[in-house]
Scaffold this active site. Structure first.
Site, PDB file in Angstrom:
ATOM      1  N   TYR A 151       1.128  -1.066   0.105  1.00 38.36           N
ATOM      2  CA  TYR A 151      -0.343   0.234  -0.488  1.00 38.36           C
ATOM      3  C   TYR A 151       0.578   1.087   0.150  1.00 38.36           C
ATOM      4  O   TYR A 151       2.044   1.362   0.778  1.00 38.36           O
ATOM      5  CB  TYR A 151      -0.679   0.240   1.498  1.00 38.36           C
ATOM      6  CG  TYR A 151      -1.449   1.248   1.199  1.00 38.36           C
ATOM      7  CD1 TYR A 151      -2.719   1.247   0.854  1.00 38.36           C
ATOM      8  CD2 TYR A 151      -1.651   2.632   2.403  1.00 38.36           C
ATOM      9  CE1 TYR A 151      -3.801   2.577   0.846  1.00 38.36           C
ATOM     10  CE2 TYR A 151      -2.607   3.090   2.494  1.00 38.36           C
ATOM     11  CZ  TYR A 151      -3.122   3.460   1.585  1.00 38.36           C
ATOM     12  OH  TYR A 151      -4.006   4.278   1.683  1.00 38.36           O
ATOM     13  N   ASP A 246       9.609   2.390  -0.785  1.00 32.01           N
ATOM     14  CA  ASP A 246       8.224   3.648   0.407  1.00 32.01           C
ATOM     15  C   ASP A 246       8.466   2.762   2.013  1.00 32.01           C
ATOM     16  O   ASP A 246       7.840   2.190   2.504  1.00 32.01           O
ATOM     17  CB  ASP A 246       6.833   2.785  -0.409  1.00 32.01           C
ATOM     18  CG  ASP A 246       5.880   3.329   1.293  1.00 32.01           C
ATOM     19  OD1 ASP A 246       5.935   4.010   1.960  1.00 32.01           O
ATOM     20  OD2 ASP A 246       4.897   2.866   0.154  1.00 32.01           O
ATOM     21  N   LYS A 274       5.516   9.193   8.787  1.00 36.24           N
ATOM     22  CA  LYS A 274       5.079   8.274   9.905  1.00 36.24           C
ATOM     23  C   LYS A 274       5.748   9.230  10.993  1.00 36.24           C
ATOM     24  O   LYS A 274       5.845  10.218  11.203  1.00 36.24           O
ATOM     25  CB  LYS A 274       4.926   7.365  10.184  1.00 36.24           C
ATOM     26  CG  LYS A 274       4.408   7.083   8.839  1.00 36.24           C
ATOM     27  CD  LYS A 274       3.048   6.594   9.147  1.00 36.24           C
ATOM     28  CE  LYS A 274       2.053   5.114   8.275  1.00 36.24           C
ATOM     29  NZ  LYS A 274       0.563   4.883   8.671  1.00 36.24           N
TER      30      LYS A 274
HETATM   31  N1  HOZ Z   1      -0.988   3.388   6.445  1.00 37.23           N
HETATM   32  C1  HOZ Z   1      -1.513   3.134   7.337  1.00 37.23           C
HETATM   33  C2  HOZ Z   1      -1.405   1.658   8.296  1.00 37.23           C
HETATM   34  N2  HOZ Z   1      -1.523   0.768   7.438  1.00 37.23           N
HETATM   35  C3  HOZ Z   1      -3.161   3.037   7.505  1.00 37.23           C
HETATM   36  C4  HOZ Z   1      -3.369   4.117   8.215  1.00 37.23           C
HETATM   37  C5  HOZ Z   1      -5.064   4.900   7.602  1.00 37.23           C
HETATM   38  O1  HOZ Z   1      -5.152   4.114   6.163  1.00 37.23           O
HETATM   39  O2  HOZ Z   1      -5.275   5.257   8.205  1.00 37.23           O
END
Ligand code: HOZ
Length: 438
Positions: A151, A246, A274
């Protein structure tokens, strides 16, 4: 596999969730935080300190989500609080350069091996979208290769076979992504170099970049198999393809310089988020000077933002990154020890009950999959018993442990997790697993 209804008071969370339905789609501002796959009411959080969250009904939880990664030193770290307060007094945004942006950029360049120059943006999504545009502009090619179940935020051309909330909700391909966008995204199986090689061979001279989570964290936590990242590097070198890591989740988490430092494979571009913002909305992309100088105003690839390098966010990020730079020898050993002890204790608990599982820990992130299949990619991750995870999640929550509300998200720990937290987690887990599997 039932867990009896809890007598935990969630009246305010329930009330807020109902109220939110009227003005916010699905009552949440990001699907990953809804409890769709585990059921029940998402907790509305009031405050947090260190490793502990307090919800709107004054229930306390030991937190293994850590805002999905940023809280490497725990919530409301005094250095961050002070920095943010101090900056707020001096205004929250200028839309003009500030010295603190250079300080943060210098720290990132010092810590992350691939980064010679870095551009700040406001989220991981912006970082990956910008990096892909830059790779396309730099190579004058259109196609990208991404991995199933990885993702990279919600940019159109990444929402194809996507992980995280998209995978959790069973919507890995989003409506609204045009065929034009989709046709330029080529999909490979994670940890399958031959598959990548075949895609590259079939699209000679057309692939701008390969983008990868060097440790997958959005289909649960899945480490790269030995040789996988090295193989991607070789393939990219042989075909003049830009290799993009990423590291939004792994950056400053699995080593001071992220997965690239941990595995010794250096990408051309790196996406960050983050931890880099200390819990404020920040992303960044950086890499080789020659490529980064292709970004406007030096180069022709356009990318901009009023709040990019925002001083509040930079002050928070600076507080965290300078602490990492100063204390890295201690911090990463501590995180690694916690992760190992948690994994060992978890495996011991599961073995005692004869439960099928696969666990992964890499640095300060990890996952417990309820499957006996070796989990190496999206297909094998999907062999996990998501109902068993949901029951386990609620059994833990009812005893005050907040895990990711999806089998396909990673757990995150910080230096705020110590002996006491380890003991509490393993004891609670023992009881929770017994309830779920008896
Ligand atoms: N990207 C975050 C961990 N998979 C999730 C955060 C979100 O989409 O709220």
């Amino acid at each position: 596999m039932e867990v009896a209804p809890s007598d935990v008071d969630l009246r305010n969370s329930r009330r807020f969730y109902e109220r939110a339905q009227h003005s916010i789609p699905g009552g949440v501002n990001s699907p990953a935080r809804a409890f769709d796959s585990v059921g029940g009411t998402p907790l509305f959080i009031e405050q947090a300190k260190g490793a502990y969250l307090e919800d709107a009904d004054a229930n306390e939880y030991l937190d293994y989500v850590g805002s999905w990664g940023p809280m490497i030193f725990g919530h409301a770290h005094p250095d961050v609080v002070e920095a943010v307060k101090d900056q707020a007094e001096a205004s929250t945004s200028f839309g003009a350069p500030t010295e603190i942006e250079i300080d943060v950029a210098d720290l990132v360049c010092d810590l992350v091996p691939s980064v010679e120059k870095v551009r700040m943006v406001n989220s991981g999504t912006e970082a990956t979208m910008s990096a892909a545009r830059l790779a396309r502009g730099y190579t004058d090619r259109d196609k990208i290769i991404k991995f199933e179940g990885n993702y990279h935020g919600h940019g159109d051309f990444f929402l194809i076979s996507a992980g995280s909330g998209a995978m959790t909700l069973g919507k890995p391909d989003s409506p609204g992504v045009t065929d034009g966008n989709a046709k330029d995204t080529l999909l490979a199986q994670y940890n399958d170099l031959d598959h990548v090689q075949r895609l590259v061979d079939a699209n000679q001279g057309e692939v701008a970049c390969i983008i990868v989570e060097p440790i997958a964290g959005n289909m649960g936590c899945i480490p790269p198999e030995p040789g996988f990242l090295e193989g991607l590097r070789k393939l990219c070198d042989a075909h003049d393809i830009v290799l993009v890591f990423d590291e939004v989740m792994t950056g400053f988490r699995v080593a001071p310089g992220g997965a690239q430092e941990r595995f010794g494979v250096i990408p051309d571009l790196t996406c960050l988020g983050k931890i880099i913002g200390g819990g404020l909305p920040v992303g960044a992309y950086g890499g080789k000077e020659e490529i980064m100088d292709y970004v406007a105003p030096t180069g022709p690839v356009y990318q901009a933002g009023t709040l990019s390098g925002n001083p509040l966010a930079m002050r928070a990020g600076h507080a965290i990154l300078s602490k990492i730079a100063a204390e890295k020898d201690r911090i990463y050993d501590q995180l690694e020890n916690y992760a190992e002890a948690l994994q060992e204790g978890t495996e011991h608990n599961l073995d005692a009950l004869g439960v099928d599982y696969t666990t992964h820990q890499v640095g300060a992130m990890g996952s417990l999959f309820f499957t006996d299949t070796e989990v190496v990619d999206q297909d094998t991750a999907q062999t996990a018993d998501t109902e068993a995870y949901a029951a386990y999640f609620h059994a833990m929550l009812e005893e005050g442990i907040y895990l990711p509300p999806s089998q396909f998200e990673a757990m995150f720990y910080g230096t705020c997790h110590g002996e006491e937290e380890l003991e509490t987690t393993l004891q609670t887990q023992r009881r929770a697993l017994k309830r779920v599997h008896s």
